[in-house]
Scaffold this motif. Structure first.
Motif, PDB file in Angstrom:
ATOM      1  N   UNK A 279     -21.555 -63.402  11.911  1.00 18.47           N
ATOM      2  CA  UNK A 279     -21.167 -62.102  12.441  1.00 18.47           C
ATOM      3  C   UNK A 279     -20.229 -61.374  11.488  1.00 18.47           C
ATOM      4  N   UNK A 280     -19.221 -62.086  11.010  1.00 11.24           N
ATOM      5  CA  UNK A 280     -18.237 -61.458  10.139  1.00 11.24           C
ATOM      6  C   UNK A 280     -18.863 -61.011   8.820  1.00 11.24           C
ATOM      7  N   UNK A 281     -19.697 -61.851   8.238  1.00 12.53           N
ATOM      8  CA  UNK A 281     -20.318 -61.492   6.970  1.00 12.53           C
ATOM      9  C   UNK A 281     -21.229 -60.275   7.132  1.00 12.53           C
ATOM     10  N   UNK A 282     -21.940 -60.221   8.267  1.00 14.81           N
ATOM     11  CA  UNK A 282     -22.855 -59.107   8.479  1.00 14.81           C
ATOM     12  C   UNK A 282     -22.121 -57.781   8.573  1.00 14.81           C
ATOM     13  N   UNK A 283     -20.879 -57.793   9.067  1.00 19.62           N
ATOM     14  CA  UNK A 283     -20.126 -56.538   9.179  1.00 19.62           C
ATOM     15  C   UNK A 283     -19.416 -56.168   7.877  1.00 19.62           C
ATOM     16  N   UNK A 284     -19.492 -57.026   6.871  1.00 23.93           N
ATOM     17  CA  UNK A 284     -18.759 -56.779   5.621  1.00 23.93           C
ATOM     18  C   UNK A 284     -19.715 -56.552   4.462  1.00 23.93           C
ATOM     19  N   UNK A 285     -20.850 -55.956   4.731  1.00 24.04           N
ATOM     20  CA  UNK A 285     -21.825 -55.701   3.683  1.00 24.04           C
ATOM     21  C   UNK A 285     -21.991 -54.207   3.456  1.00 24.04           C
ATOM     22  N   UNK A 286     -22.515 -53.862   2.284  1.00 24.07           N
ATOM     23  CA  UNK A 286     -22.805 -52.457   2.022  1.00 24.07           C
ATOM     24  C   UNK A 286     -24.232 -52.139   2.455  1.00 24.07           C
ATOM     25  N   UNK A 287     -24.694 -50.933   2.172  1.00 26.48           N
ATOM     26  CA  UNK A 287     -26.001 -50.488   2.655  1.00 26.48           C
ATOM     27  C   UNK A 287     -27.150 -51.314   2.100  1.00 26.48           C
ATOM     28  N   UNK A 288     -26.947 -51.950   0.976  1.00 25.90           N
ATOM     29  CA  UNK A 288     -28.013 -52.755   0.377  1.00 25.90           C
ATOM     30  C   UNK A 288     -27.989 -54.201   0.855  1.00 25.90           C
ATOM     31  N   UNK A 289     -27.040 -54.533   1.748  1.00 23.15           N
ATOM     32  CA  UNK A 289     -26.938 -55.903   2.233  1.00 23.15           C
ATOM     33  C   UNK A 289     -26.112 -56.788   1.336  1.00 23.15           C
ATOM     34  N   UNK A 290     -25.261 -56.201   0.504  1.00 26.15           N
ATOM     35  CA  UNK A 290     -24.419 -56.974  -0.401  1.00 26.15           C
ATOM     36  C   UNK A 290     -23.022 -57.109   0.194  1.00 26.15           C
ATOM     37  N   UNK A 291     -22.460 -58.296   0.064  1.00 31.41           N
ATOM     38  CA  UNK A 291     -21.174 -58.584   0.672  1.00 31.41           C
ATOM     39  C   UNK A 291     -20.033 -58.039  -0.169  1.00 31.41           C
ATOM     40  N   UNK A 292     -19.071 -57.398   0.504  1.00 25.59           N
ATOM     41  CA  UNK A 292     -17.865 -56.935  -0.161  1.00 25.59           C
ATOM     42  C   UNK A 292     -18.027 -55.571  -0.793  1.00 25.59           C
ATOM     43  N   UNK A 293     -16.961 -54.791  -0.801  1.00 28.64           N
ATOM     44  CA  UNK A 293     -16.992 -53.472  -1.414  1.00 28.64           C
ATOM     45  C   UNK A 293     -16.891 -53.560  -2.926  1.00 28.64           C
TER      46      UNK A 293
END
Length: 313
Positions: free
Chosen positions: A239-253
């Motif tokens: 859940x946490x990882x899914x909310x921390x992705x960008x539009x391309x599905x990449x984790x972290x800003x």
């Protein structure tokens, strides 16, 4: 039902419906599509019965059956992510705007700060109950909603949540866990009720709440996680990882990743436990390694979780 009811075909239909409703009650798992069909047949049969006898109570029962059929049908569409008759999604399973992702993060952050009980099992259950009741502090729950989470001791957890006053409901814990979609249990989370000025802990409205709840349910009940027998901690991590992705599905800003101590606090778990959990998500094909993936959680890069793609964003 009169034994001499005419026409015979109507009497036979009512007898068969009674048998099929009793059989449905014995099913180990609900089938909302089947239930909707039974209620639709009941509505037609009771309407015909009312035509024969002129009994207004039978007419009202037919209307109640029509409403029950519509409710069961909508619940089935929502749980399966299918479309309604007008072609619109029953529930938007995937969040579609940056604002909705912010709302999802706000719920996870709120639970992290206000969970009444410790441990991953409790936090996962509190998240799901919060999403179910977030707008008004009230909602409906059935036993399958809890049992599907695969918690170690759901009876004890719910008992502790009601015992500390965080959750209230009519009846007993056993009543809740035995409740079915045709007769859900109303639940209340007093801390989520709007204040006198109408404000609450969250800024999203009633139309966004089911989108957030449906999305979270899809993540934690994802078939890949079920097949891998993922623990509550692993589901929380997903859940946490899914909310921390960008539009391309990449984790972290900007591919900066997330500090491990922050991620561990969200789950909650020890930082050292994150690597095996990420490995499990990768083996389950829930995560896909990118250029630098979970294997770089050790050594000099141990303070960052570097980007990888996620199929549920």
């Amino acid at each position: 039902m009169p034994h001499d009811l005419q026409p015979v075909v109507l009497r036979d239909e009512l007898v068969e419906l009674g048998s099929q409703f009793r059989e449905y009650q014995q099913r180990p798992e609900p089938d909302l599509a089947l239930l909707a069909g039974l209620h639709e047949r009941k509505a037609r049969a009771f309407a015909a019965w009312a035509d024969v006898t002129g009994d207004i109570n039978l007419r009202l029962e037919a209307r109640r059956a029509e409403q029950a059929a519509a409710t069961a049908r909508m619940q089935h569409l929502q749980r399966t992510g299918q479309c309604a008759d007008d072609g619109t999604p029953a529930v938007a399973r995937l969040l579609t705007s940056p604002t909705q992702w912010e709302h999802a993060r706000s719920v996870l952050a709120h639970v992290a700060d206000h969970s009444p009980l410790p441990g991953p099992d409790a936090r996962l259950l509190v998240i799901m109950l919060t999403l179910r009741t977030a707008h008004t502090g009230t909602g409906n729950l059935v036993g399958q909603d809890v049992n599907a989470l695969n918690l170690d001791e759901p009876e004890e957890l719910i008992g502790r949540l009601t015992g500390c006053g965080w959750l209230s409901m009519p009846g007993t814990v056993d009543d809740l866990l035995a409740s079915r979609p045709e007769s859900p249990t109303p639940i209340t989370v007093p801390s989520l009720r709007p204040r006198e000025d109408g404000s609450g802990p969250f800024s999203f409205g009633r139309k966004v709440r089911p989108k957030l709840s449906g999305w979270a349910q899809r993540v934690v009940l994802d078939k890949k996680l079920r097949k891998a027998k993922a623990t509550s901690a692993v589901r929380l991590l997903a859940l946490q990882l899914a909310t921390r992705t960008d539009a391309s599905g990449r984790l972290g800003g900007d591919q900066e990743g997330i500090p491990l101590d922050v991620l561990a606090a969200w789950v909650p778990t020890d930082s050292a436990a994150l690597q095996p959990m990420l490995d499990q998500l990768t083996r389950a094909d829930w995560l896909t390694d990118a250029t630098l993936g979970p294997t770089h959680l050790s050594g000099q890069l141990s303070e960052r979780v570097l980007p990888f793609s996620c199929p549920l964003v």
